[in-house]
Design an enzyme around this catalytic site. Sequence first.
Site, PDB file in Angstrom:
ATOM      1  N   ASP A  43       1.137  -0.749  -0.219  1.00  0.00           N
ATOM      2  CA  ASP A  43      -0.240  -0.236  -0.395  1.00  0.00           C
ATOM      3  C   ASP A  43       0.685   1.438   0.092  1.00  0.00           C
ATOM      4  O   ASP A  43      -0.137   2.307  -0.136  1.00  0.00           O
ATOM      5  CB  ASP A  43      -0.747   0.394   1.841  1.00  0.00           C
ATOM      6  CG  ASP A  43      -0.133  -0.280   2.637  1.00  0.00           C
ATOM      7  OD1 ASP A  43       0.440   0.301   2.981  1.00  0.00           O
ATOM      8  OD2 ASP A  43      -1.167  -0.789   3.480  1.00  0.00           O
ATOM      9  N   HIS A  67       6.519  -7.648  -1.974  1.00  0.00           N
ATOM     10  CA  HIS A  67       5.636  -8.334  -2.228  1.00  0.00           C
ATOM     11  C   HIS A  67       5.414  -6.854  -3.834  1.00  0.00           C
ATOM     12  O   HIS A  67       4.051  -6.952  -4.115  1.00  0.00           O
ATOM     13  CB  HIS A  67       4.274  -8.588  -1.785  1.00  0.00           C
ATOM     14  CG  HIS A  67       5.020  -9.748  -0.738  1.00  0.00           C
ATOM     15  ND1 HIS A  67       3.912 -10.124   0.337  1.00  0.00           N
ATOM     16  CD2 HIS A  67       5.761 -10.728  -0.953  1.00  0.00           C
ATOM     17  CE1 HIS A  67       4.085 -10.931   0.984  1.00  0.00           C
ATOM     18  NE2 HIS A  67       5.584 -11.357   0.336  1.00  0.00           N
TER      19      HIS A  67
END
EC number: 3.5.1.-
Length: 256
Positions: free
Chosen positions: A112, A127
């Site tokens: 995010d 990731h």
Amino acid sequence: MEGIEGDYLEDIIQIQKIIDKSENFVFFTGAGISRESGIPTFRDKDGLWKKYDPAKLASHSAFISNPELVWDFFYSRQRLVCQAECNDAHTAIGRFENTRPENSHVITQNIDRLHQRGGSQNVIELHGNIFGMVCLACGKRKQYDYFDFFNNFSEEKIPTCPGCDNILKPDVVLFEEPLPQDAWIQAIRLSSECDIMFVIGTSLNVSPANTLPYHAVKNHAVLVEINPNVTEMTSLMDFSIRASASKILTKILCVA
């Protein structure tokens, strides 16, 4: 100090003494640190994977076979993250890092980018991140920012590569895909060299990321777990604090 912070006052004091004597710091974070920003976790009882099948929405084979469905899922995630704000845990880590810019790093499983919005610059994204794009055909990559992402892309249309016109993929690690090797090698090195590792908001269920605390242990690092829930590696920790990361980190790190 009142409330849950007071319950852990002795631990906080001990951790602060260890910080004063330490040189290298790693903050290893998972989805739980962003929960207070309104970003749902994946594996909690109310997590996304309790409602949706990751094999259909977040796997490499799903993207290849049904990119429209995968993009519907990621567009909704991107919109949610665009509207979110970093919380006090993100900013506490960012301010702490700014006092030790050469020796403090974030290793995150999150996609995010809220750590960057909280002021952290030394961030290893295991990731990837949800605002990056990659073309699987020609390999072209481009990074976008949350504040203008939807000025570049429409939720009504699957994004395509400007170079070869193939469908773009969010530059995140999907199921069935390996971790980016440069990020993984750097994460292992930092974990192996740190004096103290904060393990924050991660269930420690995802491999190989969940092996990083073991690298820290080999260096005799102190492990501090901050998580409302017991995890599979709680017994490995030197300190386990069952509290909100945004509340406890501001106390531990002495940042407002």
